[in-house]
Design a protein around this motif. Sequence first.
Motif, PDB file in Angstrom:
ATOM      1  N   PRO A  27       0.779  -1.424   0.247  1.00 33.19           N
ATOM      2  CA  PRO A  27      -0.134   0.195   0.003  1.00 33.19           C
ATOM      3  C   PRO A  27       1.118   1.413   0.275  1.00 33.19           C
ATOM      4  CG  PRO A  27      -0.599  -1.631   1.381  1.00 33.19           C
ATOM      5  CD  PRO A  27       0.060  -1.939   1.244  1.00 33.19           C
ATOM      6  N   MET A  28       2.098   1.371   0.809  1.00 37.46           N
ATOM      7  CA  MET A  28       3.064   2.481   0.692  1.00 37.46           C
ATOM      8  C   MET A  28       3.946   2.860  -0.381  1.00 37.46           C
ATOM      9  SD  MET A  28       6.692   2.912   3.538  1.00 37.46           S
ATOM     10  CE  MET A  28       7.393   1.311   2.684  1.00 37.46           C
ATOM     11  N   SER A  29       4.111   2.139  -1.263  1.00 38.68           N
ATOM     12  CA  SER A  29       4.549   1.673  -2.613  1.00 38.68           C
ATOM     13  C   SER A  29       3.726   2.288  -3.359  1.00 38.68           C
ATOM     14  CB  SER A  29       4.508   0.065  -3.548  1.00 38.68           C
ATOM     15  OG  SER A  29       5.686  -0.544  -2.601  1.00 38.68           O
ATOM     16  N   ALA A  30       2.500   1.430  -3.508  1.00 35.68           N
ATOM     17  CA  ALA A  30       1.321   2.187  -4.198  1.00 35.68           C
ATOM     18  C   ALA A  30       0.920   4.075  -4.451  1.00 35.68           C
ATOM     19  CB  ALA A  30      -0.377   1.468  -3.824  1.00 35.68           C
ATOM     20  N   ARG A  31       0.919   3.945  -3.072  1.00 37.81           N
ATOM     21  CA  ARG A  31       0.636   5.392  -2.554  1.00 37.81           C
ATOM     22  C   ARG A  31       1.870   6.399  -2.383  1.00 37.81           C
ATOM     23  NH1 ARG A  31       2.774   7.497   1.651  1.00 37.81           N
ATOM     24  NH2 ARG A  31       2.599   6.121   2.857  1.00 37.81           N
ATOM     25  N   LEU A  32       3.131   6.339  -2.886  1.00 43.37           N
ATOM     26  CA  LEU A  32       4.242   6.575  -3.086  1.00 43.37           C
ATOM     27  C   LEU A  32       4.838   7.144  -4.609  1.00 43.37           C
ATOM     28  CD1 LEU A  32       6.944   5.467  -0.473  1.00 43.37           C
ATOM     29  CD2 LEU A  32       5.639   8.022  -0.565  1.00 43.37           C
ATOM     30  N   LEU A  33       4.035   6.058  -5.346  1.00 39.84           N
ATOM     31  CA  LEU A  33       4.188   5.504  -7.111  1.00 39.84           C
ATOM     32  C   LEU A  33       2.964   6.893  -7.657  1.00 39.84           C
ATOM     33  CD1 LEU A  33       5.363   2.405  -7.058  1.00 39.84           C
ATOM     34  CD2 LEU A  33       7.372   3.900  -7.071  1.00 39.84           C
ATOM     35  N   GLY A  34       2.225   6.879  -7.332  1.00 41.33           N
ATOM     36  CA  GLY A  34       1.030   7.619  -8.038  1.00 41.33           C
ATOM     37  C   GLY A  34       0.435   6.927  -9.203  1.00 41.33           C
ATOM     38  N   ALA A  36       1.992   7.542 -11.769  1.00 40.26           N
ATOM     39  CA  ALA A  36       2.462   6.517 -12.276  1.00 40.26           C
ATOM     40  C   ALA A  36       2.453   5.294 -13.264  1.00 40.26           C
ATOM     41  CB  ALA A  36       3.833   6.675 -12.689  1.00 40.26           C
ATOM     42  N   VAL A  37       1.802   4.622 -11.400  1.00 36.56           N
ATOM     43  CA  VAL A  37       1.613   3.142 -12.245  1.00 36.56           C
ATOM     44  C   VAL A  37       0.309   2.691 -12.383  1.00 36.56           C
ATOM     45  CG1 VAL A  37       2.241   0.715 -10.567  1.00 36.56           C
ATOM     46  CG2 VAL A  37       3.373   2.377 -10.446  1.00 36.56           C
ATOM     47  N   LYS A  38       0.312   2.338 -13.489  1.00 38.16           N
ATOM     48  CA  LYS A  38      -1.558   2.079 -13.933  1.00 38.16           C
ATOM     49  C   LYS A  38      -1.623   0.203 -13.848  1.00 38.16           C
ATOM     50  CE  LYS A  38      -0.849   5.742 -16.716  1.00 38.16           C
ATOM     51  NZ  LYS A  38      -1.151   6.528 -16.228  1.00 38.16           N
ATOM     52  N   GLU A  39      -1.775  -0.329 -13.127  1.00 34.99           N
ATOM     53  CA  GLU A  39      -1.419  -1.601 -12.350  1.00 34.99           C
ATOM     54  C   GLU A  39      -0.650  -2.192 -11.252  1.00 34.99           C
ATOM     55  OE1 GLU A  39      -2.895  -6.311 -14.065  1.00 34.99           O
ATOM     56  OE2 GLU A  39      -3.284  -3.973 -14.966  1.00 34.99           O
ATOM     57  N   ILE A  40      -0.719  -2.397 -10.305  1.00 33.19           N
ATOM     58  CA  ILE A  40       0.174  -3.767 -10.187  1.00 33.19           C
ATOM     59  C   ILE A  40      -0.269  -5.061  -9.579  1.00 33.19           C
ATOM     60  CG2 ILE A  40       1.069  -3.743  -7.879  1.00 33.19           C
ATOM     61  CD1 ILE A  40       0.686  -1.186  -6.577  1.00 33.19           C
ATOM     62  N   SER A  41       0.619  -6.119  -9.775  1.00 36.81           N
ATOM     63  CA  SER A  41      -0.516  -7.956  -9.634  1.00 36.81           C
ATOM     64  C   SER A  41       1.339  -8.149  -7.884  1.00 36.81           C
ATOM     65  CB  SER A  41       0.332  -8.551 -10.847  1.00 36.81           C
ATOM     66  OG  SER A  41       1.497  -8.011 -11.386  1.00 36.81           O
ATOM     67  N   ILE A  42       0.949  -8.749  -8.165  1.00 37.21           N
ATOM     68  CA  ILE A  42       1.507  -9.598  -6.445  1.00 37.21           C
ATOM     69  C   ILE A  42       1.068 -10.911  -6.159  1.00 37.21           C
ATOM     70  CG2 ILE A  42       2.197  -9.347  -3.885  1.00 37.21           C
ATOM     71  CD1 ILE A  42       0.373  -6.417  -4.141  1.00 37.21           C
ATOM     72  N   GLU A  43       1.633 -11.546  -6.701  1.00 35.57           N
ATOM     73  CA  GLU A  43       2.277 -12.918  -6.423  1.00 35.57           C
ATOM     74  C   GLU A  43       2.882 -13.666  -5.353  1.00 35.57           C
ATOM     75  OE1 GLU A  43       3.427 -14.945 -10.273  1.00 35.57           O
ATOM     76  OE2 GLU A  43       2.952 -13.325 -11.890  1.00 35.57           O
TER      77      GLU A  43
END
Length: 105
Positions: A27-34, A36-43
């Motif tokens: 969640p911190m990564s998503a907030r800080l990168l804003g 610029a990131v269109k999608e995040i996938s976590i495996e």
Amino acid sequence: MIKVSVLYPSKPGSRFDVDYYLTVHMPMSARLLGTAVKEISIEIGIAGSAPNQPAPYAAIVGFTCDSVDAFTAAFTPVAGQLQGDIPNYTDIEPVIQISEIRQIS
């Protein structure tokens, strides 16, 4: 489009705190990168290719962005904060790969 993949290779005796990773770091990564990131996938690795074989990676995350420049512009100002959090969830050194996304029709 590009994908920045962060891979955490499984190693005997290594530590990877999935709960911290999912509830704090990502969640911190998503907030800080804003935006610029269109999608995040976590495996999160659960098994290898053969029965009872461990997963080769503890985790793999993918950040999809329009371009390398877009990701770099978002990541550079917050790199210290994101990288400084790594010891809170793992002792594994991440492997980074940047890939061009191709579609098959």
